[in-house]
Design an enzyme around this catalytic site. Structure first.
Site, PDB file in Angstrom:
ATOM      1  CG  LEU A 191     -10.504  -8.608  -7.414  1.00 45.96           C
ATOM      2  CD1 LEU A 191      -9.346  -9.322  -6.743  1.00 45.96           C
ATOM      3  CD2 LEU A 191     -11.829  -9.181  -6.924  1.00 45.96           C
ATOM      4  CD  GLN A 207     -10.823   1.966 -11.377  1.00 43.50           C
ATOM      5  OE1 GLN A 207     -11.617   1.208 -11.925  1.00 43.50           O
ATOM      6  NE2 GLN A 207     -10.423   3.107 -11.944  1.00 43.50           N
ATOM      7  N   GLY A 208      -6.743   1.926  -8.361  1.00 40.97           N
ATOM      8  CA  GLY A 208      -6.143   3.077  -7.715  1.00 40.97           C
ATOM      9  C   GLY A 208      -5.686   4.080  -8.754  1.00 40.97           C
ATOM     10  CG  PHE A 212       0.061   5.271 -10.038  1.00 46.93           C
ATOM     11  CD1 PHE A 212       0.416   6.287 -10.913  1.00 46.93           C
ATOM     12  CD2 PHE A 212       0.078   5.517  -8.680  1.00 46.93           C
ATOM     13  CE1 PHE A 212       0.788   7.527 -10.435  1.00 46.93           C
ATOM     14  CE2 PHE A 212       0.450   6.760  -8.201  1.00 46.93           C
ATOM     15  CZ  PHE A 212       0.809   7.780  -9.075  1.00 46.93           C
ATOM     16  CE  LYS A 261      -8.963   0.417 -14.798  1.00 42.47           C
ATOM     17  NZ  LYS A 261      -9.887   0.261 -15.965  1.00 42.47           N
ATOM     18  CB  VAL A 262      -6.376  -5.171  -7.846  1.00 42.61           C
ATOM     19  CG1 VAL A 262      -6.142  -6.579  -7.302  1.00 42.61           C
ATOM     20  CG2 VAL A 262      -5.301  -4.222  -7.331  1.00 42.61           C
ATOM     21  CE  LYS A 318      -0.697  -2.000  -6.894  1.00 40.84           C
ATOM     22  NZ  LYS A 318      -0.016  -1.669  -5.611  1.00 40.84           N
ATOM     23  CG  ASP A 349      -1.372   4.132   4.499  1.00 38.23           C
ATOM     24  OD1 ASP A 349      -2.022   4.813   5.325  1.00 38.23           O
ATOM     25  OD2 ASP A 349      -1.733   3.971   3.322  1.00 38.23           O
ATOM     26  CB  THR A 374      -4.847   7.153   6.611  1.00 41.71           C
ATOM     27  OG1 THR A 374      -4.520   6.419   5.417  1.00 41.71           O
ATOM     28  CG2 THR A 374      -6.284   7.614   6.548  1.00 41.71           C
TER      29      THR A 374
END
Length: 432
Positions: free
Chosen positions: A18, A20-21, A23, A25-26, A41, A134, A174
């Protein structure tokens, strides 16, 4: 890399990726026992440790366990292997709110509904001493019915993080959504900072673009600190007034959540009783302790020793005892006696016991003061002849109220049918 179709802990099957970041993946996933869609996650332990983010990860787990709310993505379970940490969370089928906004602004009623849900979720978090820090459309998901779900508490702070002056000092968030006092680095109130971010989200919902924007970060911060923005001509007067009170550069003068909720624009479309709950199971047969026939019809489900071991997962390492959602014990009392005691406990809490499926009951009721449905699931498993394993867990309702029920009413009342209380500590001792 996780392959589609893989199964973790013999409980969850992996589906498509779905997102990823940095650290992890989802993945889309499925609970094999219930057939329920979930998101999984997967975090790389080594990367987290090298980046010295272990404490932040623990804090995120603890926070998600604390903020159980219909408009916050629910954490179901945390598990681990030697190299990976698995967060099993609620699957929001509608995707990111951000993707919806790329198609343009929303109609006023649709924007108001999402803003109402956002404010309710953020207010709940604040009541638990959690400040998100955030909030932005990328961290807001939508379920299959278009209801909002707040996600990603990775940058969140707890009330205990405040310094002696009662303020937070970590600069995060952000840029386009951050409050001016966060930029100034002189300390800020987490509540007021989140309110500012909610105001930016409201503007984006109605306008389709940001109130504060500049390609140069320094100029962007200047606009934010001076609250330099312009509402488009289609904004209703009530919205303009509300935004002017949210976008007050002085946090001490900025409108509170209570006053936002009291504003005429916010209250439109809200009924006298709005029960927002995605987890309520359909009604089943009501159970009465005086009805011996129904008591006899309730049969315990079967369970293996391996199933019991799997319950004691990594979440117990991160979640305090007073935050745990489950209460587990063994009993040698006959099933009718166990059910009769549960009916008695439910009655004392104004909750009705209903039969759902084999070995599964639900204590249900309505909390008038919070306008929400309260549901406590009860599962009864036969682990050997005349010995049963019982688990109680919250399906819906306020988490703190639930913990108070467990401590003050449920656990003391169940003592007479309990052979032994079960938990992580007792499980570890049994393995020695």
């Amino acid at each position: 890399m996780v392959k589609k179709g893989n199964v973790v802990m013999q409980k969850y099957e992996f589906g498509r990726l779905l997102g990823q970041g940095n650290f992890g993946k989802v993945y889309y996933g499925r609970d094999l026992e219930r057939g329920q869609a979930v998101a999984i996650k997967v975090i790389d332990k080594e990367k987290v440790q090298k980046s010295e983010l272990t404490e932040q990860t623990k804090r995120e787990i603890s926070i998600m366990a604390m903020v159980k709310h219909p408009h916050v993505v629910q954490l179901y379970e945390v598990m681990a292997t030697k190299s990976k940490i698995y967060f099993v969370i609620e699957q929001a089928m509608g995707g990111e709110l951000f993707n919806k906004l790329t198609k343009g602004r929303l109609k006023e009623d649709a924007a108001r509904k999402l803003f109402q849900q956002l404010i309710n979720a953020v207010e709940f978090c604040h009541s638990r001493g959690v400040y998100h820090r955030d909030l932005k459309p990328e961290n807001l998901l939508l379920d299959e019915n278009g209801n909002l779900k707040v996600l990603d508490f990775g940058l969140s702070a707890l009330a205990e993080s405040k310094r002696q002056d009662g303020l937070l000092y970590t600069t995060c968030g952000t840029p386009a959504y951050v409050a001016p006092e966060v930029i100034c680095r002189k300390g800020y109130d987490g509540v007021k900072a989140d309110i500012w971010s909610c105001g930016v989200i409201l503007f984006v919902l109605l306008a389709g673009y940001l109130p504060f924007y500049d390609s140069n970060l320094i100029y962007l911060y200047r606009k934010i600190c001076k609250a330099e923005y312009k509402c488009p001509n289609w904004f209703p007067l009530e919205v303009r007034k509300l935004l002017s009170r949210i976008f007050d550069p002085n946090p001490h003068k900025r409108i509170s959540i209570a006053k936002i909720k009291a504003s005429s624009w916010f209250k439109k479309g809200l009924g006298s009783k709005q029960v927002v709950n995605q987890n309520v199971i359909a009604d089943g047969d009501a159970v009465s302790s005086s009805n011996n026939t129904k008591l006899e019809l309730i049969k315990p489900a079967s369970i293996s020793a391996f199933d019991i071991i799997c319950w004691f997962n990594l979440s117990g390492l991160f979640i305090n005892d007073d935050q745990k959602e489950e209460l587990r014990f063994t009993s040698v009392k006959p099933v009718p006696v166990i059910i009769s005691k549960l009916v008695e406990v439910g009655k004392s809490l104004n909750l009705e016991v209903k039969k759902k499926e084999v070995g599964f009951l639900m204590l249900e009721g309505f909390n008038e003061s919070r306008y929400e449905t309260v549901c406590i699931g009860v599962q009864i498993f036969e682990i050997s002849e005349s010995r049963y394993f019982i688990e109680l867990s919250r399906s819906s309702g306020d988490a703190i109220d639930y913990q108070n029920m467990l401590t003050l009413t449920i656990r003391p009342a169940l003592e007479e049918i309990v052979q032994a209380w079960q938990g992580l500590q007792s499980h570890q001792q049994s393995l020695k």
